[in-house]
Design a protein around this motif. Sequence first.
Motif, mmCIF file in Angstrom:
data_model
loop_
_atom_site.group_PDB
_atom_site.id
_atom_site.type_symbol
_atom_site.label_atom_id
_atom_site.label_comp_id
_atom_site.label_asym_id
_atom_site.label_seq_id
_atom_site.Cartn_x
_atom_site.Cartn_y
_atom_site.Cartn_z
ATOM 1 N N ASN A 270 18.834 27.631 -23.799
ATOM 2 C CA ASN A 270 19.077 26.206 -23.906
ATOM 3 C C ASN A 270 18.141 25.612 -24.953
ATOM 4 O O ASN A 270 17.145 26.225 -25.348
ATOM 5 C CB ASN A 270 18.815 25.519 -22.561
ATOM 6 C CG ASN A 270 19.827 25.929 -21.510
ATOM 7 O OD1 ASN A 270 20.969 26.245 -21.832
ATOM 8 N ND2 ASN A 270 19.411 25.926 -20.257
ATOM 9 N N ALA A 271 18.430 24.386 -25.357
ATOM 10 C CA ALA A 271 17.617 23.741 -26.390
ATOM 11 C C ALA A 271 16.148 23.649 -25.992
ATOM 12 O O ALA A 271 15.252 23.775 -26.835
ATOM 13 C CB ALA A 271 18.170 22.351 -26.692
ATOM 14 N N ASP A 272 15.891 23.419 -24.714
ATOM 15 C CA ASP A 272 14.511 23.305 -24.231
ATOM 16 C C ASP A 272 14.063 24.555 -23.478
ATOM 17 O O ASP A 272 13.076 24.523 -22.742
ATOM 18 C CB ASP A 272 14.361 22.079 -23.332
ATOM 19 C CG ASP A 272 15.274 22.142 -22.102
ATOM 20 O OD1 ASP A 272 16.174 23.014 -22.066
ATOM 21 O OD2 ASP A 272 15.097 21.321 -21.186
ATOM 22 N N GLY A 273 14.785 25.659 -23.662
ATOM 23 C CA GLY A 273 14.466 26.892 -22.948
ATOM 24 C C GLY A 273 13.215 27.562 -23.484
ATOM 25 O O GLY A 273 12.719 27.272 -24.579
ATOM 26 N N THR A 274 12.722 28.521 -22.692
ATOM 27 C CA THR A 274 11.470 29.220 -23.005
ATOM 28 C C THR A 274 11.704 30.715 -23.035
ATOM 29 O O THR A 274 12.443 31.259 -22.206
ATOM 30 C CB THR A 274 10.400 28.908 -21.942
ATOM 31 O OG1 THR A 274 10.137 27.492 -21.945
ATOM 32 C CG2 THR A 274 9.098 29.657 -22.216
ATOM 33 N N LEU A 275 11.064 31.376 -23.985
ATOM 34 C CA LEU A 275 11.038 32.832 -24.002
ATOM 35 C C LEU A 275 9.665 33.298 -23.537
ATOM 36 O O LEU A 275 8.636 32.836 -24.048
ATOM 37 C CB LEU A 275 11.332 33.366 -25.400
ATOM 38 C CG LEU A 275 11.432 34.903 -25.494
ATOM 39 C CD1 LEU A 275 12.619 35.306 -26.348
ATOM 40 C CD2 LEU A 275 10.152 35.506 -26.066
ATOM 41 N N LEU A 276 9.640 34.207 -22.561
ATOM 42 C CA LEU A 276 8.404 34.810 -22.071
ATOM 43 C C LEU A 276 8.362 36.247 -22.563
ATOM 44 O O LEU A 276 9.224 37.058 -22.221
ATOM 45 C CB LEU A 276 8.358 34.775 -20.543
ATOM 46 C CG LEU A 276 7.236 35.592 -19.870
ATOM 47 C CD1 LEU A 276 5.862 35.127 -20.317
ATOM 48 C CD2 LEU A 276 7.366 35.530 -18.348
ATOM 49 N N LEU A 277 7.360 36.547 -23.374
ATOM 50 C CA LEU A 277 7.200 37.887 -23.925
ATOM 51 C C LEU A 277 5.917 38.493 -23.384
ATOM 52 O O LEU A 277 4.821 37.983 -23.636
ATOM 53 C CB LEU A 277 7.147 37.820 -25.455
ATOM 54 C CG LEU A 277 6.912 39.133 -26.193
ATOM 55 C CD1 LEU A 277 8.042 40.117 -25.934
ATOM 56 C CD2 LEU A 277 6.759 38.877 -27.690
ATOM 57 N N VAL A 278 6.051 39.577 -22.620
ATOM 58 C CA VAL A 278 4.903 40.322 -22.114
ATOM 59 C C VAL A 278 4.876 41.656 -22.841
ATOM 60 O O VAL A 278 5.825 42.430 -22.775
ATOM 61 C CB VAL A 278 5.000 40.536 -20.587
ATOM 62 C CG1 VAL A 278 3.821 41.361 -20.085
ATOM 63 C CG2 VAL A 278 5.044 39.189 -19.869
ATOM 64 N N GLU A 279 3.783 41.895 -23.558
ATOM 65 C CA GLU A 279 3.637 43.090 -24.379
ATOM 66 C C GLU A 279 2.294 43.756 -24.094
ATOM 67 O O GLU A 279 1.363 43.113 -23.590
ATOM 68 C CB GLU A 279 3.714 42.725 -25.863
ATOM 69 C CG GLU A 279 5.127 42.525 -26.381
ATOM 70 C CD GLU A 279 5.862 43.846 -26.550
ATOM 71 O OE1 GLU A 279 5.464 44.668 -27.389
ATOM 72 O OE2 GLU A 279 6.849 44.062 -25.830
ATOM 73 N N PRO A 280 2.160 45.038 -24.410
ATOM 74 C CA PRO A 280 0.864 45.689 -24.232
ATOM 75 C C PRO A 280 -0.240 44.964 -25.003
ATOM 76 O O PRO A 280 -0.034 44.520 -26.131
ATOM 77 C CB PRO A 280 1.100 47.095 -24.801
ATOM 78 C CG PRO A 280 2.563 47.323 -24.624
ATOM 79 C CD PRO A 280 3.204 45.990 -24.858
ATOM 80 N N ASN A 281 -1.395 44.828 -24.364
ATOM 81 C CA ASN A 281 -2.508 44.142 -25.011
ATOM 82 C C ASN A 281 -3.020 44.976 -26.183
ATOM 83 O O ASN A 281 -3.218 46.186 -26.060
ATOM 84 C CB ASN A 281 -3.632 43.899 -24.008
ATOM 85 C CG ASN A 281 -4.566 42.789 -24.468
ATOM 86 O OD1 ASN A 281 -4.585 42.413 -25.632
ATOM 87 N ND2 ASN A 281 -5.340 42.244 -23.547
ATOM 88 N N ALA A 282 -3.229 44.316 -27.305
ATOM 89 C CA ALA A 282 -3.727 45.010 -28.497
ATOM 90 C C ALA A 282 -4.352 43.997 -29.427
ATOM 91 O O ALA A 282 -3.945 42.831 -29.479
ATOM 92 C CB ALA A 282 -2.593 45.741 -29.214
#
Length: 355
Positions: A270-282
Amino acid sequence: MTTTTVDETALQAFVLKAVDDLGAGYLGVMVSLGSRLGLYRALSESGPLTSAELARTTDCAERYVRDWAASQAAAGYLVYEPTAQTFALTAEQALVLADETSAVYLPPAWNVPAAMWADEAKALHAFRTGEGIAWGDHDPRLAHGTAAFYRNGYRASLTSQWLPALDGVVAALERGIAVADVGVGHGHTTVLMAEAFPNSRFHGYDSHAPSVSEARRNARAAGVDERTTFAQVRADEYDVLGFGLICFFDALHDMGDPLGVLRHAAKSLNADGTLLLVEPNAADRLEDNLTVVAQTYYAASSMICTAHSLADGGELVLGAQAGPARLTEVLNAAGFSRVRVVAETPFNLIIEAKR
């Protein structure tokens, strides 16, 4: 010709380090056995125990248990009391080795190096040819070990820390939104969110059929199957439903075209939607990444993450140690203009992205 002078002290120190690492490989097999046979659990519930008492409690052969327990004491994984000849777990050891609900429970993680050894011939071929190894072509212990390793960490942090760190997401989840979990694996993250936010609906996507089946089983077992769906589909081919939240949990760097995947996600929000990205810490530079955790992640990347990315097309091979600058660059290129790291653990970076 030049001659090299060997520093004998440095040589012996490095030999001892290599032998220590070799011992860790042996130890991993013992940890897996101890977990699967219930030896740690018995010590946690009934210890201190002699090897004979531990064998009786777990219905195992004492002579095997005796050497197993000695190996654990030598490694510092059990405490040995010589007068009584008993073995015990400290409270801290029990959290790591015996408590399956603990955020630091690790025995299943040893399935991953076991799978890597089993796949050595495939890795040799891949290194020599540049070809990939798809996730589904690995030893089955890889999927199970990876899911189990991350599951409890997600349980400890996802709904209590990571989602609240995102701008307005918890309130939206409580009202009710559509959520996509891309690269869902065994579905543990989807289940956790569905348990916490009954007004929202959750859609898990993965290209690996056995993982999708496992996710459905996990959702049924948790009683959230009515508000979850799982589909076998590529990460850039799921339906554009107008999601309020799209999540990638330790999955984006495995994909062959992460830029295309993120562009699809941008279209699907959606226009106000959010992406949550969890990635290995580096860290962003190799010289700042020379740690035990990074050592583990680089090794996994060379045999698992990079290998699958190449098998998946290899348009952009991020690897497991991409770092925040590279990840931000890819997110920006995909159309996410607002990117920030909202939290981190020793193992993960948690990134919020908005268009």
